[in-house]
Design a protein around this motif. Structure first.
Motif, short mmCIF file in Angstrom:
data_model
loop_
_atom_site.label_atom_id
_atom_site.label_comp_id
_atom_site.label_asym_id
_atom_site.label_seq_id
_atom_site.Cartn_x
_atom_site.Cartn_y
_atom_site.Cartn_z
N ARG A 124 0.92 -1.18 -0.10
CA ARG A 124 -0.16 -0.06 0.01
C ARG A 124 0.79 1.16 -0.07
NH1 ARG A 124 -3.78 -2.62 4.44
NH2 ARG A 124 -5.27 -4.17 3.32
N LEU A 125 0.27 2.22 -0.27
CA LEU A 125 0.86 3.66 -0.24
C LEU A 125 0.07 4.41 1.00
CD1 LEU A 125 0.90 4.72 -3.91
CD2 LEU A 125 2.79 3.47 -2.80
N VAL A 126 0.83 5.48 1.71
CA VAL A 126 0.29 6.10 2.86
C VAL A 126 0.37 7.49 2.69
CG1 VAL A 126 0.06 6.01 5.44
CG2 VAL A 126 0.81 3.92 4.21
N LEU A 127 -0.68 8.30 2.66
CA LEU A 127 -0.67 9.78 2.93
C LEU A 127 -0.38 10.25 4.31
CD1 LEU A 127 -2.64 9.24 0.17
CD2 LEU A 127 -3.10 11.71 0.76
N LEU A 128 0.67 10.92 4.62
CA LEU A 128 1.19 11.15 6.03
C LEU A 128 1.19 12.71 6.06
CD1 LEU A 128 4.42 8.98 6.37
CD2 LEU A 128 2.04 8.40 6.96
N SER A 129 0.62 13.15 7.22
CA SER A 129 0.67 14.53 7.65
C SER A 129 1.98 14.96 8.32
CB SER A 129 -0.76 14.54 8.53
OG SER A 129 -0.67 16.05 9.11
N VAL A 130 2.64 15.59 7.68
CA VAL A 130 3.76 15.84 8.39
C VAL A 130 4.07 17.60 8.28
CG1 VAL A 130 4.97 13.66 7.60
CG2 VAL A 130 4.93 15.80 5.98
N HIS A 131 5.04 18.13 8.89
CA HIS A 131 5.34 19.59 8.78
C HIS A 131 6.01 19.83 7.82
CE1 HIS A 131 6.84 23.57 9.96
NE2 HIS A 131 5.77 23.63 10.64
N LYS A 132 6.01 20.76 6.84
CA LYS A 132 6.37 21.13 5.70
C LYS A 132 8.10 21.28 5.55
CE LYS A 132 5.75 26.14 6.18
NZ LYS A 132 5.25 27.43 5.95
N THR A 133 8.59 21.40 6.92
CA THR A 133 10.10 21.30 6.86
C THR A 133 10.73 20.18 7.05
OG1 THR A 133 9.76 21.63 9.42
CG2 THR A 133 9.96 23.86 8.00
N ILE A 134 9.88 19.17 6.72
CA ILE A 134 10.49 17.98 6.46
C ILE A 134 11.41 17.84 5.21
CG2 ILE A 134 8.73 16.73 5.30
CD1 ILE A 134 9.10 13.92 6.70
N ARG A 135 11.08 18.82 4.40
CA ARG A 135 11.84 18.90 3.07
C ARG A 135 13.29 18.93 3.46
NH1 ARG A 135 9.57 24.20 2.76
NH2 ARG A 135 7.66 23.12 1.50
N THR A 136 13.71 19.64 4.43
CA THR A 136 15.15 19.83 4.91
C THR A 136 15.39 19.26 6.18
OG1 THR A 136 14.66 21.94 6.10
CG2 THR A 136 15.08 22.41 3.68
N LEU A 137 14.57 18.21 6.70
CA LEU A 137 14.73 17.84 7.83
C LEU A 137 15.07 18.80 8.87
CD1 LEU A 137 16.48 14.25 7.11
CD2 LEU A 137 14.19 14.94 7.40
N ALA A 138 14.63 19.73 9.13
CA ALA A 138 14.70 20.90 10.23
C ALA A 138 15.01 20.14 11.50
CB ALA A 138 13.63 22.00 10.02
N PRO A 139 15.90 20.53 12.19
CA PRO A 139 16.25 19.95 13.55
C PRO A 139 14.90 20.57 14.69
CG PRO A 139 17.76 21.80 13.28
CD PRO A 139 16.83 21.69 11.87
N ARG A 140 14.51 21.42 14.42
CA ARG A 140 13.61 21.71 15.34
C ARG A 140 12.07 22.61 14.50
NH1 ARG A 140 18.05 23.18 17.40
NH2 ARG A 140 18.11 25.08 16.61
N PRO A 141 11.31 21.68 13.90
CA PRO A 141 10.02 22.03 13.26
C PRO A 141 9.32 22.91 14.45
CG PRO A 141 10.14 19.54 13.51
CD PRO A 141 11.63 20.04 13.89
N SER A 142 8.49 23.79 13.64
CA SER A 142 7.53 24.56 14.77
C SER A 142 6.13 23.75 15.02
CB SER A 142 7.22 25.73 13.94
OG SER A 142 6.63 25.79 12.84
N GLY A 143 6.00 22.52 14.36
CA GLY A 143 4.90 21.71 14.88
C GLY A 143 4.89 20.40 13.98
N ARG A 144 3.96 19.94 13.92
CA ARG A 144 3.57 18.57 13.34
C ARG A 144 2.52 18.55 12.48
NH1 ARG A 144 5.57 16.38 18.28
NH2 ARG A 144 7.36 14.87 18.07
N GLY A 145 2.37 18.15 11.40
CA GLY A 145 1.22 18.02 10.37
C GLY A 145 1.11 19.40 9.63
N GLY A 146 0.00 19.61 8.77
CA GLY A 146 -0.28 20.50 8.06
C GLY A 146 0.26 20.46 6.62
N HIS A 147 0.96 19.18 5.87
CA HIS A 147 1.63 19.20 4.93
C HIS A 147 1.54 17.33 4.51
CE1 HIS A 147 3.73 19.01 0.84
NE2 HIS A 147 4.65 18.40 1.59
N LEU A 148 1.02 17.15 3.40
CA LEU A 148 0.74 15.62 2.90
C LEU A 148 1.97 15.31 1.96
CD1 LEU A 148 -2.99 15.67 2.65
CD2 LEU A 148 -1.55 14.24 4.37
N VAL A 149 2.72 14.08 2.49
CA VAL A 149 3.57 13.35 1.60
C VAL A 149 3.06 12.01 1.46
CG1 VAL A 149 5.43 14.77 2.41
CG2 VAL A 149 5.12 12.70 3.75
#
Length: 213
Positions: A136-161
């Motif tokens: 299967r494939l899974v849509l995951l709700s993540v914070h948008k800064t996952i694109r750079t693996l930011a060390p301290r994202p300001s939250g969780r969720g809000g963007h789908l990958v």
């Protein structure tokens, strides 16, 4: 997690038509209205495209899944309009949108394409691994800064990958707003890193027959 890494060869779609220009769009260096390929989206105007493209991550993930399972892939804006009609998004003002709304989205995907689709308001990482291992494939709700693996994202969720692979080393993602050559497609994110960004919810997609397992 599973003992071996499984990666599904899923085609990649960006939420913007010009995937190579994503760095400019996300920083504001270029307006989405100036995307040279905006008409490919099926939008009626540059303004319509510019409003929706930053909100199109869920539709981009769905387009990837449809392509992977051999369905025709509609342009992003007609698909988005159908999703609105199905209640998967809701306009809440001139400039605000509520979406992706998982339950009506999953219902719509089941009705329209006959796929397995399950909204998962609670989806532990261990189960993400298990779903991917079952094909299967899974849509995951993540914070948008996952694109750079930011060390301290300001939250969780809000963007789908879209999780297209999984294994001991982490989850393999297609990110509709990822960075070219870095985090757009087949981007491996270690499980410990994913936990910083992941909101613990998503939508599981599969072929219709996969729903029995």
């Amino acid at each position: 997690m599973t003992g071996s890494t499984i990666v599904h060869r899923v085609p990649y779609y960006s939420q913007w038509e010009s995937a190579d220009l994503v760095p400019e769009f996300i920083t504001g260096a270029r307006s989405a209205a100036d995307d040279p390929l905006w008409q490919k989206s099926g939008a009626d105007s540059r303004e319509e495209y510019a409003f929706w493209a930053p909100r199109m991550c869920g539709m981009a993930c769905l387009r990837m899944a449809l392509d992977f399972w051999g369905h025709s892939v509609p342009p992003s804006m007609p698909l988005l309009h159908d999703a609105l009609d199905a209640g998967a998004y809701a306009r809440t003002g001139e400039t605000t949108v509520k979406g992706l709304i998982y339950a009506p989205f999953a219902d719509w995907v089941r009705r329209r394409w006959g796929l397995y689709a399950q909204a998962r308001p609670e989806l532990p990482l261990e189960e993400v691994d298990g779903e991917v291992s079952r094909g299967r494939l899974v849509l995951l709700s993540v914070h948008k800064t996952i694109r750079t693996l930011a060390p301290r994202p300001s939250g969780r969720g809000g963007h789908l990958v879209l999780a297209v692979g999984s294994g001991p080393g982490g989850v393999v993602l297609h990110n509709p707003s990822g960075l070219p050559g870095r985090s757009q497609q087949f981007h491996t994110v270690p499980w410990a890193d994913l936990d910083r960004f992941y909101a613990g919810r998503g939508v599981v997609l599969g072929r219709a027959h996969q729903g029995a397992s």
